[in-house]
Design an enzyme around this catalytic site. Structure first.
Site, short mmCIF file in Angstrom:
data_model
loop_
_atom_site.label_atom_id
_atom_site.label_comp_id
_atom_site.label_asym_id
_atom_site.label_seq_id
_atom_site.Cartn_x
_atom_site.Cartn_y
_atom_site.Cartn_z
N ASP A 67 45.47 23.70 51.26
CA ASP A 67 44.93 22.84 50.70
C ASP A 67 46.70 21.86 50.78
O ASP A 67 45.74 20.35 51.24
CB ASP A 67 44.64 23.24 49.41
N MET A 120 44.30 44.77 43.35
CA MET A 120 44.15 43.65 43.91
C MET A 120 44.48 42.37 43.07
O MET A 120 44.43 41.17 43.40
CB MET A 120 42.72 43.91 43.04
N GLU A 121 45.36 42.19 42.17
CA GLU A 121 45.47 41.10 41.28
C GLU A 121 46.76 40.67 42.09
O GLU A 121 47.20 39.79 42.46
CB GLU A 121 46.23 41.38 39.94
N LEU A 134 34.09 44.77 40.65
CA LEU A 134 34.10 45.86 40.41
C LEU A 134 35.58 45.97 40.17
O LEU A 134 36.26 47.46 39.08
CB LEU A 134 33.76 46.63 41.25
N CYS A 135 36.71 45.01 39.83
CA CYS A 135 38.14 45.26 39.37
C CYS A 135 37.73 44.93 37.56
O CYS A 135 36.95 43.85 37.06
CB CYS A 135 39.22 43.85 39.77
#
Length: 343
Positions: free
Chosen positions: A126, A111-112, A75-76
């Protein structure tokens, strides 16, 4: 009670319509950490992991993650990001991650920034899993955001408890965030302190403070309006600024040879360590164009993990200071946070 913006009247998920909102400069800063072993920390600091360039790879991954946020979070909105910065530091048991995202538009970039931290952290995992498969990505959180009709927001547990401020006569709010003595600095935050008897009395208009605030906002800092004090009160001004536990304090004014110029003395009284090269470079840059700039007695240094820099009180002196600080500021703050010296 506030309503959830991504839920419609029937309880269904929706994408918020932001077409009626004004475009404003919006900045968000997020943080997290990868908890791991002393061996991993040693190897990453020495750039000696089996997978090389650990931090550079994680930084690029974080930036790429921020750019793809709208593809990852359903939803961004798609945003035209102005910049994304990802920095790392070290504690005794973790690699810290901090990301800043900036845009000009009708909706925020929280959100970014959070996605940049999460993707950078997963990439770190990782890169180190061959040595420590039990590493834990944790504490991914928003630290600050600014822009839009709600203005600035700072995470409460980053700034300590809110108490009434009795020491800052320039603060018109009922209360301001004040740190408990042992709390950490607020990441990517800054305070500008103006030493000017005339500006404090309202008999002259200061332009240096607003210029510094504008520049700091463009660099992705959360920064309030300048704090303005008479020259004789600059020690109080510094104390008020440091009480907010910012990562950076920049003063302007009070660095000359006048009997009332007291900024360097007030600064030296609180510094734990000096950074003489910064002050010397600012003086040298100014003196190239204006010989009297050599008379500035400004200093720079560290109060705990807060960087403090004195700039002259002239527009030209501030421009010289910005020119010197801009290329080194991110690396300096990363070093002070415990990283930066390995890259």
């Amino acid at each position: 009670m506030s309503e959830l913006s991504h839920v419609d009247g029937e309880g269904r998920a929706r994408m918020v319509d932001v077409s009626a909102k004004a475009d404003t400069a919006r900045i968000a800063v997020a943080a997290g950490q990868l908890r791991t072993t002393p061996e991993v920390l040693r190897l990453v600091r020495a750039d000696d992991m089996p997978k090389a360039d650990v931090l550079s790879t994680a930084r690029l991954a974080g930036i790429g993650g921020a750019k793809k946020t709208s593809e990852l979070i359903p939803l961004c909105h798609q945003l035209a990001l102005s910049t994304v910065k990802v920095e790392f530091g070290f504690t005794d048991d973790a690699i810290t991650i901090e990301a800043m995202a900036k845009t000009t538009g009708p909706t925020g970039v929280e959100m970014e920034a959070l996605t940049a931290v999460a993707v950078a952290g997963l990439t770190l995992h990782d890169m180190v899993k061959a040595v420590d498969p039990g590493a834990v990505l944790t504490d991914v959180r928003l630290l600050t955001k600014s822009g839009g009709k709600r203005g600035n927001w700072v995470r409460e547990d980053e700034v300590g408890r809110d108490v009434a401020s009795s020491s800052n006569a320039n603060d018109s709010s009922a209360s301001s965030p004040v740190f408990v003595e042992d709390s950490p600095v607020v990441a990517r935050s800054a305070v500008v302190v103006v030493a000017s008897t005339g500006a404090a009395a309202g008999t002259r208009v200061d332009t240096t403070g607003p210029a510094l605030v504008e520049w700091l906002l463009a660099q992705g800092f959360s920064v309030p309006e300048p704090l303005v004090y008479a020259d004789a009160d600059i020690a109080t001004g510094l104390a008020d600024a440091l009480a907010l536990r910012p990562a950076l304090v920049i003063t302007t004014g009070g660095t000359g040879a006048s009997p009332t110029d007291a900024t360097p003395e007030a600064t030296l009284a609180v510094l734990d360590r000096e950074l003489p090269g910064i002050a010397e470079t600012i003086r040298a840059r100014g003196a190239e164009k204006f010989p009297l700039a050599a008379l500035s007695r400004g200093v720079a240094g560290l109060v705990g993990r807060t960087v403090v820099v004195n700039l002259p009180g002239s527009p030209g002196g501030v421009k010289d200071g910005i020119a010197v600080l801009e290329p080194l500021l991110d690396h300096l703050l990363a070093q002070v946070a415990g990283g930066g010296n390995h890259e």
